[in-house]
Design an enzyme around this catalytic site. Structure first.
Site, PDB file in Angstrom:
ATOM      1  N   CYS A 136      43.555 -28.069  63.449  1.00 45.39           N
ATOM      2  CA  CYS A 136      43.144 -28.260  64.832  1.00 45.39           C
ATOM      3  C   CYS A 136      44.008 -27.414  65.763  1.00 45.39           C
ATOM      4  O   CYS A 136      45.232 -27.401  65.632  1.00 45.39           O
ATOM      5  CB  CYS A 136      43.281 -29.746  65.185  1.00 45.39           C
ATOM      6  SG  CYS A 136      42.651 -30.110  66.828  1.00 45.39           S
ATOM      7  N   CYS A 181      38.971 -27.439  63.943  1.00 43.38           N
ATOM      8  CA  CYS A 181      38.787 -28.266  65.133  1.00 43.38           C
ATOM      9  C   CYS A 181      39.525 -27.615  66.305  1.00 43.38           C
ATOM     10  O   CYS A 181      40.512 -26.919  66.099  1.00 43.38           O
ATOM     11  CB  CYS A 181      39.365 -29.656  64.845  1.00 43.38           C
ATOM     12  SG  CYS A 181      39.310 -30.790  66.238  1.00 43.38           S
ATOM     13  N   ARG A 187      42.096 -41.801  62.750  1.00 34.74           N
ATOM     14  CA  ARG A 187      43.283 -40.970  62.517  1.00 34.74           C
ATOM     15  C   ARG A 187      44.538 -41.604  63.123  1.00 34.74           C
ATOM     16  O   ARG A 187      44.596 -41.828  64.332  1.00 34.74           O
ATOM     17  CB  ARG A 187      43.066 -39.567  63.083  1.00 34.74           C
ATOM     18  CG  ARG A 187      41.813 -38.902  62.504  1.00 34.74           C
ATOM     19  CD  ARG A 187      41.719 -37.431  62.805  1.00 34.74           C
ATOM     20  NE  ARG A 187      40.398 -36.922  62.468  1.00 34.74           N
ATOM     21  CZ  ARG A 187      40.013 -36.493  61.263  1.00 34.74           C
ATOM     22  NH1 ARG A 187      40.862 -36.526  60.252  1.00 34.74           N
ATOM     23  NH2 ARG A 187      38.786 -36.057  61.058  1.00 34.74           N
ATOM     24  N   CYS A 215      49.982 -26.384  82.195  1.00 32.94           N
ATOM     25  CA  CYS A 215      48.646 -26.919  82.451  1.00 32.94           C
ATOM     26  C   CYS A 215      48.548 -27.470  83.883  1.00 32.94           C
ATOM     27  O   CYS A 215      49.452 -28.164  84.356  1.00 32.94           O
ATOM     28  CB  CYS A 215      48.336 -28.024  81.445  1.00 32.94           C
ATOM     29  SG  CYS A 215      46.685 -28.706  81.665  1.00 32.94           S
ATOM     30  N   CYS A 246      48.050 -35.307  83.618  1.00 33.78           N
ATOM     31  CA  CYS A 246      48.081 -36.414  82.646  1.00 33.78           C
ATOM     32  C   CYS A 246      49.522 -36.938  82.546  1.00 33.78           C
ATOM     33  O   CYS A 246      50.427 -36.190  82.159  1.00 33.78           O
ATOM     34  CB  CYS A 246      47.598 -35.929  81.284  1.00 33.78           C
ATOM     35  SG  CYS A 246      46.039 -35.030  81.387  1.00 33.78           S
ATOM     36  N   CYS A 305      35.331 -35.548  67.953  1.00 35.15           N
ATOM     37  CA  CYS A 305      36.598 -36.248  67.720  1.00 35.15           C
ATOM     38  C   CYS A 305      37.040 -36.807  69.071  1.00 35.15           C
ATOM     39  O   CYS A 305      37.299 -36.037  70.002  1.00 35.15           O
ATOM     40  CB  CYS A 305      37.629 -35.267  67.174  1.00 35.15           C
ATOM     41  SG  CYS A 305      39.282 -35.969  67.008  1.00 35.15           S
ATOM     42  N   CYS A 315      51.846 -36.321  79.491  1.00 30.61           N
ATOM     43  CA  CYS A 315      51.877 -35.020  78.825  1.00 30.61           C
ATOM     44  C   CYS A 315      52.996 -34.101  79.304  1.00 30.61           C
ATOM     45  O   CYS A 315      53.065 -33.750  80.487  1.00 30.61           O
ATOM     46  CB  CYS A 315      50.533 -34.335  79.022  1.00 30.61           C
ATOM     47  SG  CYS A 315      50.487 -32.738  78.193  1.00 30.61           S
TER      48      CYS A 315
HETATM   49  S1  SF4 Z   1      46.910 -33.579  78.084  1.00 30.60           S
HETATM   50 FE1  SF4 Z   1      48.406 -32.063  78.850  1.00 30.60          FE
HETATM   51  S2  SF4 Z   1      47.565 -30.100  78.215  1.00 30.60           S
HETATM   52 FE2  SF4 Z   1      45.883 -31.589  78.077  1.00 30.60          FE
HETATM   53  S3  SF4 Z   1      44.847 -31.526  80.049  1.00 30.60           S
HETATM   54 FE3  SF4 Z   1      46.410 -33.137  80.246  1.00 30.60          FE
HETATM   55  S4  SF4 Z   1      48.219 -32.085  81.096  1.00 30.60           S
HETATM   56 FE4  SF4 Z   1      46.848 -30.496  80.310  1.00 30.60          FE
END
Ligand code: SF4
Length: 329
Positions: free
Chosen positions: A96, A128, A260, A52, A56, A188, A59
């Site tokens: 989901c 979802c 949740r 990705c 984040c 959600c 993540c």
């Molecule tokens: S949470 Fe992870 S998968 Fe989702 S946008 Fe952020 S970096 Fe990408």
């Protein structure tokens, strides 16, 4: 009464209530709006993992961090349907699908996701997706394919957001939530605690959620699962009392939402999970993985349900009862 005009001061007062009183108050409200014995079992499948472009901090799927996550391209429709059947056979009533995308693009992969949604739709589960940012047109396409709900978490407060993610902003988040809402798909949206935010940030996030024009139908409360290789790898784990405080406050502010108990459940014993249910959580994710992080196994959850005399909530319960889940009034 369902309110959308909560002030930060009011929410601060609720959040800081002595914890046993807070649980009592939330449990009372929970019983007015839900069957306290019912807990919905959901399954979350990563249909496209890793790589990705976003940053984040929590993540392991962000391409820029070096983690043990194995990337894979979008799964085939047949693979997803097979997983969903397995989830259904194991008792899940909501399925989901998560894709590690910054945003949805109008390409063949999106067409494939639409086919997944159509295929899943006939299986009797709430379907979802969590696919990143979404335009109004894409939301409409998902709705037409039969999507029931769309997940787009706020993650944290507007003030703390830049500390966690720099590749998009809070306004982008809110815009996608609005696009989902306008398309008629159930919303959600929740967040994560334990990322180094203050209590004020937790209150701020709850304030944003509880003052949306309509409350999200579903509010996931996650505890950070620190993953090696991510900037938050050394973050201290949150205590069960912090989770309980978030869940109970969410329950009081948004009485009709499904709250949740999401990531972080793996570290909780039966007693701790029971406290979360008492505080108003009424959904869990089953299966040994939550996207890419560990989650309790199905057998452990069956035992949990037996011990606590819980019963799985059926799918589309509000719709079957004739309630308009997309309205707060
Ligand atoms: S949470 Fe992870 S998968 Fe989702 S946008 Fe952020 S970096 Fe990408």
């Amino acid at each position: 009464m369902i309110r959308n005009d909560w002030t930060r001061e009011e929410i601060t007062g609720i959040f800081n209530t002595p914890v046993l009183d807070l649980i009592h108050n939330a449990a009372t409200i929970h019983r007015q709006h839900h069957d306290p014995q019912e807990v919905q079992v959901c399954t979350l499948l990563s249909v496209k993992t890793g790589g990705c472009p976003e940053d984040c901090s929590y993540c392991p799927q962000a391409a820029r961090y070096h983690t043990a996550v194995k990337t894979h391209k979008l799964l085939e429709v047949s693979e997803v349907l097979e997983s969903a059947q397995h989830a259904k056979d194991s008792g899940s009533t909501r399925f989901c699908m998560g894709a590690a995308w910054r945003e949805v693009r109008d390409n063949r992969d999106f067409d494939k996701v639409l086919d997944m949604v159509k295929g899943l739709n006939g299986m009797g589960m709430e379907v979802c997706c969590t696919l990143g940012m979404l335009t109004p047109e894409q939301a409409t396409k998902l709705k037409q394919a039969g999507l029931y709900a769309y997940n787009h978490n706020l993650d944290t407060s507007a003030e703390f957001y830049d500390e966690i993610i720099t590749t998009r902003n809070y306004g982008d988040r809110l815009e996608t939530i609005e696009n989902v809402r306008k398309s008629g798909i159930s919303v959600c949206a929740g967040g994560i605690i334990g990322m180094g935010e203050s209590a004020t940030d937790r209150i701020g996030m709850l304030h944003t959620l509880a003052t949306l024009p309509q409350h999200p139908e579903s509010v996931p409360v996650n505890a950070l699962v620190p993953v090696e290789g991510t900037p938050l790898e050394d973050q201290e784990r949150v205590s069960v009392w912090e989770m309980v405080r978030m869940i109970a406050t969410a329950r009081i502010l948004m009485p009709r939402a499904m709250v949740r108990l999401s990531a972080g459940r793996i570290r909780m014993n039966t007693e701790e999970q029971a406290l979360c249910f008492l505080a108003g959580a009424n959904s869990i994710f089953s299966g040994d993985k939550l996207l890419t992080t560990p989650n309790p196994e199905i057998n452990a959850d069956k035992q949990l349900f037996q011990t606590l005399n819980l019963k799985p909530r059926q799918s589309f319960k509000d719709a079957l009862a004739g309630k308009n889940t997309l309205a707060n009034a």
